[in-house]
Each structure stands twice: as structure tokens, then as C-alpha cells.
Scaffold this active site. Structure first.
Site, PDB file in Angstrom:
ATOM      1  N   LYS A  57     -19.013 -21.183  25.587  1.00  0.00           N
ATOM      2  CA  LYS A  57     -18.009 -20.643  26.500  1.00  0.00           C
ATOM      3  C   LYS A  57     -18.552 -19.571  27.451  1.00  0.00           C
ATOM      4  O   LYS A  57     -18.015 -19.376  28.543  1.00  0.00           O
ATOM      5  CB  LYS A  57     -16.837 -20.061  25.699  1.00  0.00           C
ATOM      6  N   ASP A 214      -4.624 -35.317  21.164  1.00  0.00           N
ATOM      7  CA  ASP A 214      -3.941 -35.419  22.450  1.00  0.00           C
ATOM      8  C   ASP A 214      -4.796 -36.103  23.516  1.00  0.00           C
ATOM      9  O   ASP A 214      -4.290 -36.887  24.325  1.00  0.00           O
ATOM     10  CB  ASP A 214      -3.478 -34.046  22.936  1.00  0.00           C
TER      11      ASP A 214
END
Length: 325
Positions: A57, A214
Site C-alpha cells: 500500500k 464480490d
């Protein structure tokens, strides 16, 4: 959301790599004959668990933050994250001489909250199962004049994340497949942009926890599908819907999504610790879990894997790895 002009290109990833040079770590690539034998392929593990803040990140956060104007930096940065992007923005803000406000779920791992605060950020908590972290962050930003750097819905963040794959390919050469964890979709979107921009036939495989599928559902439907916020040990992947920008990239570039159980994730964490001598957090272990469990299907000869992070404290690591895989 569909697009004819890619929102992120290989040149964007290369530009991010130049900006990150000397700031982000060029993380090592780990090999294991034992792993190769078990899965029947040559596996190249890009160890972003050894990146600054302990996760990939930092690449995207710094790439985005470093492009802000002096006026924006003077006012400060805001974001929302369960932990790794929180730490990344906090550290990027400190490196650039500004401040950060981070919206974090109250049940985020204690080690990630402590590290975020340790980099000097202000933390605002919320309930991930009832609260809207985006709305909370945007309200704070509007009130204080802050610039929001989201975890994945930003072209500079996506381009920064893609630099891990760019480095991997520079070091090991052409791969037949590349696997990454999938949460909001920024890592796989950047990785696919970097990898398929050079090797069009490379197979791009994402991995999600079973409870948080998802992206798999969305790719099957060719539209974003929302699910209940998942309960999974892979906290970095406990999201209910893919990002709009990231999905616009991933629907074009991602070839498959594999699903793994929490027990398979625990087994992969244990394997990484015992056989590879490296600590991997649950979200970072999902591609390794897919390899070891066979969930990734029949593998080609040369497979790259982004080990996305290693932010797990000793107590939680022992608790997770002490269970039955």
C-alpha cells in the site's frame, strides 16, 4: 462503468516507479523448491510484506500524495482503511511534511491502529458493519479542507500498486500467470496493467476469501455486485463491493478469481512461516492458499505471486496459525 481509454496505463506505472525509486523498498523475490514441487510450477513470490509499512500500500499512497500541490499538502490528507492503506497514507504524509486523518473500523487489528498512530496520524473510528467510511472521510475532508486519497479508487494509487508487478517482471522475466489478493481491486488492477501491458498472454488471477467474493460475482455478471460486509480473517479483503474505477480495469484484464476458505488461509500462513521463513498476514496469504489448496486450478509453468502484506501482531499470528487448517 466502462471505458475506451484506460484510466491507468503501463507508462503511468513506469512513471510511478520512477517517483518511488529511493523511497519505497525494492522488495525481494522468494523461491522455494518445496513450494514448486507441491504445486507443480515455478513460483516467484514478490514479498511486499517486507515493503515499508509492511505492505504494498505504501507504493500507491506515496505516488498519489507526492503529486499534491503545496497548498493541498499544507492542509493535510484524509483516507479510510482497515489498516495497511491507513499506515501507508500516514507514513507518506510524514515523509512529505503534512498531516493525515484516517477513518478506521473500530475492530481493525490493534497492531495496525498502533502503527498508524505511530506514524503521527489522527484516527477516527467507525463500525464497519453499520457505518459508511467513505461518507465519514469525505465529511471530515470537507470540514477541514483535506484531500482524500482513497485506498484504491484513484489512478495514481492504482499505478503505484502496479509497480510491485513491474519490479517482479524486471527481475524474473516473462511469466505465464500472475496472482494477487483482491480487496477493492487496486492491487490487481495495477498489477494487470503492468503485466499485460508487457505480456498480453499472461493469465491474471485474483484471489478472494470465500466470504468476500464480490469481485468474482461481479466479473461473472459483468457489473458490480454488492454483498453483505463479509466476516473473514482476511480483514484487508472484507469489502462489500468492488471499486468502480478498479472494476472498469479488472473486467477487461482479469482472467479468473479463485476463492479460499479461512482455514486454507491459516494453512498458508503457517506454511509461509515454517517453510518459507516469512510472516504473512491473512489477506497477503490468500494467493499462497489458492496455490497450496489447488483452488487456482491447473497452473502454467511460471507463476508470479504478490504477497501483499505482513502486518499481523505476534498474538494474533499465533492464534490464527494455531487453528486447524
Amino acid at each position: 462503468m466502462t471505458t475506451t481509454t484506460p484510466p491507468v496505463t503501463l507508462d503511468d506505472v513506469r512513471d510511478a516507479a520512477a517517483r518511488l525509486e529511493g523511497v519505497a523498498h525494492r522488495t525481494p523475490v522468494l523461491r522455494s523448491r518445496t513450494l514448486d514441487s507441491l504445486v507443480g510450477a515455478e513460483v516467484f513470490l514478490k514479498c511486499e510484506n517486507l515493503q515499508r509499512v509492511g505492505a504494498f500500500k505504501f507504493r500507491g499512497a506515496y505516488n498519489a500524495a507526492s503529486r499534491l500541490s503545496p497548498e493541498q499538502l499544507a492542509r493535510g490528507i484524509a483516507t479510510y482503511s482497515s489498516g495497511n492503506h491507513a499506515q501507508a497514507v500516514a507514513l507518506a504524509a510524514r515523509e512529505l511534511g503534512t498531516t493525515a486523518v484516517i477513518v478506521m473500523p473500530h475492530d481493525a487489528p490493534a497492531s495496525k491502529r498502533a502503527a498508524t498512530a505511530g506514524y503521527g496520524a489522527e484516527i477516527v473510528t467507525y463500525d464497519r458493519y453499520t457505518g459508511d467510511r467513505v461518507a465519514i472521510a469525505e465529511a471530515l475532508a470537507a470540514e477541514r479542507g483535506l484531500t482524500v486519497i482513497p485506498p484504491y479508487e484513484h489512478p495514481h494509487v492504482i499505478a503505484g500498486q502496479g509497480t510491485a508487478a513491474l519490479e517482479l517482471l524486471e527481475e524474473v522475466g516473462e511469466l505465464d500467470a500472475l496472482m494477487t489478493p483482491v480487496g477493492g481491486g487496486g492491487l490487481i488492477a495495477g498489477s494487470a496493467t503492468a503485466a499485460k501491458g508487457q505480456y498480453a498472454n499472461l493469465r491474471m488471477i485474483g484471489v478472494e476469501p470465500e466470504a468476500g467474493d464480490d469481485t468474482k460475482r461481479s466479473l461473472a455478471a459483468d457489473r458490480r455486485i454488492e454483498i453483505p460486509v463479509p466476516h473473514t480473517i482476511a480483514d484487508g479483503q472484507a469489502l462489500h463491493i468492488p471499486g468502480e474505477l478498479t472494476f472498469s480495469i479488472n473486467r477487461l484484464l482479469v482472467d479468473a478469481i479463485a476463492l479460499v476458505s479461512d482455514d486454507e488461509i491459516r494453512g498458508a500462513m503457517r506454511f509461509a512461516f515454517e517453510r518459507l521463513k516469512t510472516v504473512v498476514e491473512p489477506s497477503g496469504a490468500t494467493p499462497l492458499a489458492a496455490l497450496l489448496s489447488g483452488r487456482a486450478g491447473r497452473l502454467p509453468r511460471r507463476v508470479g505471486v504478490i504477497i501483499s502484506g505482513g502486518n499481523v501482531d505476534a498474538e494474533r499470528f499465533a492464534e490464527l496459525c494455531g487453528g486447524t487448517a
